[in-house]
Design a protein around this motif. Sequence first.
Motif, PDB file in Angstrom:
ATOM      1  N   GLY A   1      -7.434  59.864   5.603  1.00  0.00           N
ATOM      2  CA  GLY A   1      -6.822  59.478   6.866  1.00  0.00           C
ATOM      3  C   GLY A   1      -6.986  60.491   7.982  1.00  0.00           C
ATOM      4  N   LYS A   2      -7.796  61.515   7.770  1.00  0.00           N
ATOM      5  CA  LYS A   2      -7.983  62.572   8.765  1.00  0.00           C
ATOM      6  C   LYS A   2      -9.414  62.601   9.298  1.00  0.00           C
ATOM      7  CE  LYS A   2      -3.852  64.509   8.533  1.00  0.00           C
ATOM      8  NZ  LYS A   2      -2.942  64.605   9.697  1.00  0.00           N
ATOM      9  N   ALA A   3      -9.548  63.064  10.530  1.00  0.00           N
ATOM     10  CA  ALA A   3     -10.858  63.416  11.078  1.00  0.00           C
ATOM     11  C   ALA A   3     -11.071  64.896  10.754  1.00  0.00           C
ATOM     12  CB  ALA A   3     -10.890  63.174  12.586  1.00  0.00           C
ATOM     13  N   TRP A   4     -11.877  65.173   9.731  1.00  0.00           N
ATOM     14  CA  TRP A   4     -11.891  66.549   9.219  1.00  0.00           C
ATOM     15  C   TRP A   4     -12.447  67.545  10.221  1.00  0.00           C
ATOM     16  CZ3 TRP A   4     -15.925  69.900   8.566  1.00  0.00           C
ATOM     17  CH2 TRP A   4     -17.227  69.402   8.402  1.00  0.00           C
ATOM     18  N   ALA A   5     -13.316  67.106  11.122  1.00  0.00           N
ATOM     19  CA  ALA A   5     -13.839  68.029  12.134  1.00  0.00           C
ATOM     20  C   ALA A   5     -12.712  68.510  13.049  1.00  0.00           C
ATOM     21  CB  ALA A   5     -14.944  67.366  12.942  1.00  0.00           C
ATOM     22  N   ASN A   6     -11.797  67.621  13.405  1.00  0.00           N
ATOM     23  CA  ASN A   6     -10.634  68.021  14.206  1.00  0.00           C
ATOM     24  C   ASN A   6      -9.779  69.028  13.445  1.00  0.00           C
ATOM     25  OD1 ASN A   6     -11.548  65.433  15.312  1.00  0.00           O
ATOM     26  ND2 ASN A   6      -9.650  65.408  16.488  1.00  0.00           N
ATOM     27  N   GLU A   7      -9.546  68.740  12.173  1.00  0.00           N
ATOM     28  CA  GLU A   7      -8.626  69.562  11.385  1.00  0.00           C
ATOM     29  C   GLU A   7      -9.142  70.975  11.215  1.00  0.00           C
ATOM     30  OE1 GLU A   7      -5.543  68.357  10.641  1.00  0.00           O
ATOM     31  OE2 GLU A   7      -6.344  66.763  11.912  1.00  0.00           O
ATOM     32  N   VAL A   8     -10.435  71.128  10.990  1.00  0.00           N
ATOM     33  CA  VAL A   8     -10.967  72.486  10.809  1.00  0.00           C
ATOM     34  C   VAL A   8     -11.064  73.211  12.151  1.00  0.00           C
ATOM     35  CG1 VAL A   8     -13.464  71.991  10.918  1.00  0.00           C
ATOM     36  CG2 VAL A   8     -12.612  73.862   9.473  1.00  0.00           C
TER      37      VAL A   8
ATOM     38  N   LYS B   1      -8.920  73.063  14.516  1.00  0.00           N
ATOM     39  CA  LYS B   1      -7.581  73.571  14.806  1.00  0.00           C
ATOM     40  C   LYS B   1      -7.315  74.923  14.160  1.00  0.00           C
ATOM     41  CE  LYS B   1      -5.679  68.885  15.105  1.00  0.00           C
ATOM     42  NZ  LYS B   1      -4.841  67.869  14.419  1.00  0.00           N
ATOM     43  N   ARG B   2      -8.086  75.278  13.140  1.00  0.00           N
ATOM     44  CA  ARG B   2      -7.884  76.556  12.445  1.00  0.00           C
ATOM     45  C   ARG B   2      -8.567  77.724  13.164  1.00  0.00           C
ATOM     46  NH1 ARG B   2      -6.556  75.069   6.654  1.00  0.00           N
ATOM     47  NH2 ARG B   2      -7.163  77.184   6.001  1.00  0.00           N
ATOM     48  N   GLY B   3      -9.214  77.426  14.291  1.00  0.00           N
ATOM     49  CA  GLY B   3      -9.806  78.514  15.070  1.00  0.00           C
ATOM     50  C   GLY B   3     -11.320  78.521  15.102  1.00  0.00           C
ATOM     51  N   TYR B   4     -11.923  77.331  14.990  1.00  0.00           N
ATOM     52  CA  TYR B   4     -13.378  77.232  14.988  1.00  0.00           C
ATOM     53  C   TYR B   4     -13.875  76.392  16.167  1.00  0.00           C
ATOM     54  CZ  TYR B   4     -13.121  78.826  10.137  1.00  0.00           C
ATOM     55  OH  TYR B   4     -12.880  79.551   8.996  1.00  0.00           O
ATOM     56  N   VAL B   5     -15.080  76.720  16.624  1.00  0.00           N
ATOM     57  CA  VAL B   5     -15.834  75.812  17.478  1.00  0.00           C
ATOM     58  C   VAL B   5     -16.614  74.897  16.542  1.00  0.00           C
ATOM     59  CG1 VAL B   5     -17.633  75.592  19.227  1.00  0.00           C
ATOM     60  CG2 VAL B   5     -16.066  77.543  19.299  1.00  0.00           C
ATOM     61  N   VAL B   6     -16.416  73.600  16.668  1.00  0.00           N
ATOM     62  CA  VAL B   6     -17.050  72.642  15.760  1.00  0.00           C
ATOM     63  C   VAL B   6     -17.943  71.706  16.564  1.00  0.00           C
ATOM     64  CG1 VAL B   6     -16.683  70.824  14.037  1.00  0.00           C
ATOM     65  CG2 VAL B   6     -15.090  72.764  14.171  1.00  0.00           C
ATOM     66  N   LEU B   7     -19.198  71.633  16.162  1.00  0.00           N
ATOM     67  CA  LEU B   7     -20.151  70.721  16.791  1.00  0.00           C
ATOM     68  C   LEU B   7     -20.541  69.653  15.778  1.00  0.00           C
ATOM     69  CD1 LEU B   7     -22.052  69.981  19.185  1.00  0.00           C
ATOM     70  CD2 LEU B   7     -23.778  71.455  18.119  1.00  0.00           C
ATOM     71  N   VAL B   8     -20.456  68.396  16.194  1.00  0.00           N
ATOM     72  CA  VAL B   8     -20.884  67.276  15.355  1.00  0.00           C
ATOM     73  C   VAL B   8     -21.822  66.414  16.193  1.00  0.00           C
ATOM     74  CG1 VAL B   8     -20.165  65.424  13.822  1.00  0.00           C
ATOM     75  CG2 VAL B   8     -18.577  67.305  14.303  1.00  0.00           C
ATOM     76  N   HIS B   9     -23.018  66.176  15.684  1.00  0.00           N
ATOM     77  CA  HIS B   9     -24.003  65.401  16.432  1.00  0.00           C
ATOM     78  C   HIS B   9     -24.459  64.197  15.616  1.00  0.00           C
ATOM     79  CE1 HIS B   9     -26.397  67.892  13.774  1.00  0.00           C
ATOM     80  NE2 HIS B   9     -27.447  67.106  13.995  1.00  0.00           N
ATOM     81  N   ASP B  10     -24.993  63.212  16.300  1.00  0.00           N
ATOM     82  CA  ASP B  10     -25.564  62.046  15.626  1.00  0.00           C
ATOM     83  C   ASP B  10     -26.865  62.442  14.944  1.00  0.00           C
ATOM     84  OD1 ASP B  10     -23.540  60.340  16.472  1.00  0.00           O
ATOM     85  OD2 ASP B  10     -24.658  59.621  18.223  1.00  0.00           O
ATOM     86  N   ALA B  11     -26.942  62.181  13.651  1.00  0.00           N
ATOM     87  CA  ALA B  11     -28.158  62.478  12.906  1.00  0.00           C
ATOM     88  C   ALA B  11     -29.238  61.433  13.192  1.00  0.00           C
ATOM     89  CB  ALA B  11     -27.860  62.513  11.410  1.00  0.00           C
ATOM     90  N   PHE B  12     -30.458  61.767  12.861  1.00  0.00           N
ATOM     91  CA  PHE B  12     -31.594  60.856  12.982  1.00  0.00           C
ATOM     92  C   PHE B  12     -31.259  59.520  12.312  1.00  0.00           C
ATOM     93  CE2 PHE B  12     -35.630  59.279  11.062  1.00  0.00           C
ATOM     94  CZ  PHE B  12     -36.328  59.025  12.225  1.00  0.00           C
TER      95      PHE B  12
END
Length: 384
Positions: free
Chosen positions: A142-149, A151-162
């Motif tokens: 039930g979580k968006a894991w990129a958001n959750e990590v 929040k712990r102090g990271y810059v998170v980049l998620v891109h559309d794969a090929f």
Amino acid sequence: MTSEKSLIGNYGPWAASLMPKIPPLSFRNENQKDLAAWKKAAFTKTTEMIASPPKNKLPEVKTIKKYVYDGLEIEELSWQLPYGRPTNAVLLKPRGTKGTLPAILGLHDHAGKKYFGYRKIVKTSDDQHPLLKEHQETDYGGKAWANEVAKRGYVVLVHDAFAFGSRRVFYEDVKGLDWGTVNTAGKSDLDPEKTENIEAYNAWSSEHEHVMSKSLFCAGTTWPGVFLSEDQTALDILSNRKDVDPNRIGCGGLSGGGLRTVYLAGMDERVKCAVCVGFMTTWNDLILNKSFNHTWMTYTPLLPQYLDFPEIIGLRVPLPTLVLNNNQDELYTLSEMKKADNILTEVFKKANASDKYQARFYDGPHKFDLQMQQDAFAWFDKWL
């Protein structure tokens, strides 16, 4: 497995016998004593087999929108590669942070849902598509894991794969195929975000996968090679940001994201910490038991002659590597997941880096649930 019954009938034992017990470029071989020399030789051969298309110069990154949501500063980004439609991406970091932060390249899954890309592991508003909400419920607790990590102090980049999301094959661009119909954005009277239209596209794109894979082989490249090239471009973009410490970058993901982690983390030492979730087994498992469960995106022809599947990510030894498995994962045979763990344990032990490798097994089906996420995030925290 020695039974005559296999995915390919009684040809199974013969096909499995073509695989050397310990492939020649495995670090497990007794004649491989020098870590640096082995890595150079194994990396060179693996690069040749993966056959990535040529990397291009760093693309211009356009910022489409900036806003705050879920306690995070969010940037919607886009960049144009020399081929295909623009790549859409999202970047997340804690609100109000200053200076440089460690970073994570979040790699989204496959899940038979190629209409969506990065949106599968992020949440950028309360107005979330019901298919995405359902996917996060079943696969991510039930979580968006990129958001959750983030929040712990990271810059998170998620891109559309090929072939996913903004990088998907658009039905209206295809010729020469007379099977299937898909409602697309190219027709003004149709809403591409309608659930039935998305599901129709996902079904069509699943059937199109073998066509893409064959075409890539004929072009002298592989699907893992294209993934690797495009994921490395995203890694370039992330590491060049002023708010990112380029010496503290990790990557990870579930399923197709785990597959991409295997190749990216194995082939790029800028990834200082890797978490592979729900994508670890042996080539033998795929020969005999499970290739029908897996996307065409998995395979690098001829590479099994030189390395077993776990040894691709093993190329990163001694850099920190965590593998998370599910005991009842329908995509793999548990005994082969255990063999993969034994292989990586041996590789890291021989490199005097046993503390840099862990594998964990959880009850349940294919997933990256909340407990697994907490363990993954703790691993990132420890090493980044």
